[in-house]
Scaffold this motif. Sequence first.
Motif, mmCIF file in Angstrom:
data_model
loop_
_atom_site.group_PDB
_atom_site.id
_atom_site.type_symbol
_atom_site.label_atom_id
_atom_site.label_comp_id
_atom_site.label_asym_id
_atom_site.label_seq_id
_atom_site.Cartn_x
_atom_site.Cartn_y
_atom_site.Cartn_z
ATOM 1 N N GLY A 463 0.790 -1.226 0.000
ATOM 2 C CA GLY A 463 0.000 0.000 0.000
ATOM 3 C C GLY A 463 0.819 1.271 0.000
ATOM 4 N N SER A 464 2.134 1.180 -0.141
ATOM 5 C CA SER A 464 2.978 2.380 -0.166
ATOM 6 C C SER A 464 2.619 3.262 -1.359
ATOM 7 C CB SER A 464 4.459 1.992 -0.246
ATOM 8 O OG SER A 464 4.872 1.327 0.926
ATOM 9 N N VAL A 465 2.757 4.562 -1.157
ATOM 10 C CA VAL A 465 2.491 5.540 -2.212
ATOM 11 C C VAL A 465 3.830 6.026 -2.765
ATOM 12 C CG1 VAL A 465 1.432 7.761 -2.767
ATOM 13 C CG2 VAL A 465 0.348 6.238 -1.080
ATOM 14 N N VAL A 466 3.962 6.015 -4.082
ATOM 15 C CA VAL A 466 5.205 6.419 -4.741
ATOM 16 C C VAL A 466 4.882 7.528 -5.739
ATOM 17 C CG1 VAL A 466 7.108 5.699 -6.237
ATOM 18 C CG2 VAL A 466 6.233 4.137 -4.472
ATOM 19 N N SER A 467 5.586 8.642 -5.651
ATOM 20 C CA SER A 467 5.444 9.692 -6.665
ATOM 21 C C SER A 467 6.548 9.512 -7.695
ATOM 22 C CB SER A 467 5.529 11.084 -6.025
ATOM 23 O OG SER A 467 6.823 11.328 -5.496
ATOM 24 N N LEU A 482 0.674 2.357 -4.993
ATOM 25 C CA LEU A 482 -0.128 3.469 -5.484
ATOM 26 C C LEU A 482 0.831 4.508 -6.065
ATOM 27 C CD1 LEU A 482 -2.713 3.854 -2.578
ATOM 28 C CD2 LEU A 482 -2.927 2.532 -4.684
ATOM 29 N N ILE A 483 0.649 4.838 -7.321
ATOM 30 C CA ILE A 483 1.595 5.699 -8.029
ATOM 31 C C ILE A 483 0.967 7.063 -8.295
ATOM 32 C CG2 ILE A 483 3.090 5.931 -10.041
ATOM 33 C CD1 ILE A 483 3.819 3.555 -8.343
ATOM 34 N N ILE A 484 1.689 8.123 -7.939
ATOM 35 C CA ILE A 484 1.272 9.493 -8.230
ATOM 36 C C ILE A 484 2.128 10.013 -9.375
ATOM 37 C CG2 ILE A 484 0.979 11.820 -7.318
ATOM 38 C CD1 ILE A 484 1.070 10.553 -4.509
ATOM 39 N N ASP A 485 1.474 10.432 -10.446
ATOM 40 C CA ASP A 485 2.179 11.032 -11.572
ATOM 41 C C ASP A 485 2.356 12.515 -11.282
ATOM 42 O OD1 ASP A 485 3.177 11.928 -13.933
ATOM 43 O OD2 ASP A 485 1.471 11.336 -15.168
ATOM 44 N N HIS A 493 -6.273 16.522 -10.018
ATOM 45 C CA HIS A 493 -5.964 17.815 -9.415
ATOM 46 C C HIS A 493 -4.772 18.461 -10.112
ATOM 47 C CE1 HIS A 493 -5.310 20.911 -6.348
ATOM 48 N NE2 HIS A 493 -4.019 20.625 -6.490
ATOM 49 N N ILE A 494 -3.695 17.706 -10.308
ATOM 50 C CA ILE A 494 -2.509 18.261 -10.951
ATOM 51 C C ILE A 494 -2.815 18.639 -12.395
ATOM 52 C CG2 ILE A 494 -0.121 17.814 -11.606
ATOM 53 C CD1 ILE A 494 0.050 15.854 -9.284
ATOM 54 N N ALA A 495 -3.553 17.778 -13.095
ATOM 55 C CA ALA A 495 -3.839 18.027 -14.503
ATOM 56 C C ALA A 495 -4.677 19.273 -14.705
ATOM 57 C CB ALA A 495 -4.555 16.813 -15.106
ATOM 58 N N ARG A 496 -5.637 19.516 -13.826
ATOM 59 C CA ARG A 496 -6.601 20.590 -14.062
ATOM 60 C C ARG A 496 -6.293 21.856 -13.260
ATOM 61 N NH1 ARG A 496 -10.156 17.521 -16.922
ATOM 62 N NH2 ARG A 496 -10.075 15.291 -16.362
ATOM 63 N N VAL A 511 1.528 17.398 -4.029
ATOM 64 C CA VAL A 511 2.113 16.056 -3.958
ATOM 65 C C VAL A 511 2.722 15.799 -2.579
ATOM 66 C CG1 VAL A 511 3.942 14.563 -4.858
ATOM 67 C CG2 VAL A 511 2.533 15.910 -6.435
ATOM 68 N N VAL A 512 3.530 16.746 -2.120
ATOM 69 C CA VAL A 512 4.273 16.542 -0.875
ATOM 70 C C VAL A 512 3.368 16.607 0.352
ATOM 71 C CG1 VAL A 512 6.062 17.526 0.610
ATOM 72 C CG2 VAL A 512 6.453 17.325 -1.857
ATOM 73 N N ASN A 513 2.457 17.565 0.368
ATOM 74 C CA ASN A 513 1.686 17.814 1.589
ATOM 75 C C ASN A 513 0.313 17.161 1.611
ATOM 76 O OD1 ASN A 513 3.645 19.595 2.874
ATOM 77 N ND2 ASN A 513 3.146 21.042 1.227
ATOM 78 N N ASP A 514 -0.281 16.925 0.444
ATOM 79 C CA ASP A 514 -1.599 16.302 0.412
ATOM 80 C C ASP A 514 -1.524 14.805 0.131
ATOM 81 O OD1 ASP A 514 -2.476 18.826 0.881
ATOM 82 O OD2 ASP A 514 -3.522 19.098 -1.020
ATOM 83 N N ARG A 515 -0.784 14.434 -0.913
ATOM 84 C CA ARG A 515 -0.683 13.011 -1.239
ATOM 85 C C ARG A 515 0.339 12.291 -0.367
ATOM 86 N NH1 ARG A 515 -3.293 11.280 -5.771
ATOM 87 N NH2 ARG A 515 -3.043 9.317 -4.635
ATOM 88 N N ARG A 516 1.329 12.995 0.139
ATOM 89 C CA ARG A 516 2.316 12.475 1.083
ATOM 90 C C ARG A 516 2.863 11.099 0.655
ATOM 91 N NH1 ARG A 516 2.425 14.640 6.130
ATOM 92 N NH2 ARG A 516 2.928 12.591 7.018
ATOM 93 N N PRO A 517 3.556 11.045 -0.475
ATOM 94 C CA PRO A 517 4.096 9.751 -0.915
ATOM 95 C C PRO A 517 5.091 9.177 0.065
ATOM 96 C CG PRO A 517 5.033 11.551 -2.185
ATOM 97 C CD PRO A 517 3.917 12.134 -1.389
#
Length: 586
Positions: A463-467, A482-485, A493-496, A511-517
């Motif tokens: 379940g780790s998140v990776v950006s 879980l991969i963040i592009d 959110h990033i796209a729009r 990315v850093v503060n909300d998705r917290r990879p």
Amino acid sequence: MGYAVVVAWLVLAAIVVLTWGRLDTDRGWRGFVLALTLGLSLLHQLLFATVTEDAFITFRYAQNIADGNGPVFNPGERVEGYTNFLWLVLIALPRAAFGADVETAAVVFGVLSALGCVLVSCFLVNRIVASATPPGTEPRPALGVAAAVLTASAGGLAVYGPSGSEVPLFVLLVLAVGYALAARRPVVAGVLVAFAVMTSPEGLVVGVLAGLWLVGAALKEKRSWWAPVGYVLGALVFLIPRLAWRATFYQHFLPAPLAAKLGGPLGSQLAAGWPYLSGFALAHQGFLLLGVVAAVALLLRRTEPAFRGLRVAELPARGEAPVVPAALRGLRVAEAPAVVAVEARALIWLLFVTAAGLAAAAVLVGGDPGPSWRLLAPVPPLLAVASAAVFGVLTADVEGKPSPRPRSSPARLVPVIACGLAGIAVLVSVFSPEMLGRVRDWRAHGTELAEIGGWLGEYLPPGSVVSAAAPGALATHGGQLLIIDVFGRTDDHIARDGRHEGGISTDYDYVVNDRRPTVAVPADGGYAERQHCAIDPVYAGKYEVATFRRVGTPYWVSVYPRAEQAKSLVADLDKGPDFRYVPCPS
């Protein structure tokens, strides 16, 4: 492999040039040469044989569909991070039905689609030329072979055939739309246009131009108004349900990759788009010169309808001749509003305009970062088909009298010119640094990212998140990570709402503060040749640098574990036998 492709071209060129006259009369020999042309196309594709980063993103969606998670990149996140819906469904079906590997299915379908482009280019030329050939004069199907040879040599089609991407299917659908229009099947053309739009956004260009062409034909009374109406209905039958489902499932009409790419100022997109087009033009001078010469010849050579004075009902029933509308039977062609020779010329112009429209669209969207000009892959086949058809139409016997096979110098030059330009295209594929060289680098980077993704997927906590800047290969080989592009192609959110610049969108604060990879992978090109201990400023403070050396190689990879978990995460990753943690010098 490069030398094998060159030898295959030499053999095929020799056969085509030496047996050109026989290709018109001997169907079996023509089939044999077409088979050799397909062999050249297959070797040309195998020369590259590289799966793209964008294709890996689609593979992730296809795997989730087949595994019951729905069309999502990360389970639970409804983001339309693809623009190739039809291709996605197509490559997901074998896994869903038989458990087949998605990547293998995509590569096989892509290669078959590229081979289909070679065949359809041949059939389309012969269909157009046959429609302009007067009664009593045999058509010249050898011209279709010339178009097939040129299509098989097109570098962009060869690069993306085995790439796992939707490009070859899109090119095939574009050519098929032209064939449906030549066969006077507007409803079928509408359905094919809908498929093209669902395969690539550039299909909208094809759809609009084909629709305008049918409307123009109706205004000039060359076709009834049922033709454009049927065309639109054929397209809407598929496009309306697709749009309705997109709006309800994803809550957006515009896919995230397009929103990320098109959100910037038009000036910056044009600034990137013009060099993209100029690079393509430099590598495809042969195709462009052929197209320009053919277009000028078609413009200057204005002939009278080839069937003037004959009754439409008297036109012979020929296998490749167009179906004569019942409303025109009994009328003299001079009086009939739909003269097939004139329509053949109009269809050729549609092919030229479609190629130009796709080129303009590529400039407007700012090009594409991948090698070999992916957005312009349909242009060389379209120019090849249109140019071969121009020669056939302009050399048709306008008097409608039986005549021997043309033995003039221009006719003899056709196979020489076609095979010569095909050879130039093949040599560009083999020796141009923008073609094979870039694709080989691309392949190496993809392989390295896949290794990194497999390593992270196996040794990071579940379940780790990776950006990541290159999420496709990492996600496909990273199991349930879980991969963040970070460029927004799979994040709404990033796209729009992110910052748009240079055809990409970013929002590192989000990315850093909300998705917290859990871990960030900053590189998008695989391994580095030396240890990098500096951290990207956007991650500084909340992340640390951890460098690992690929065992048995001089290569390195840097990852950024979150500061409060850094010690345990580095220990987990260091358990992998293929990567060894090397602390940065203090």
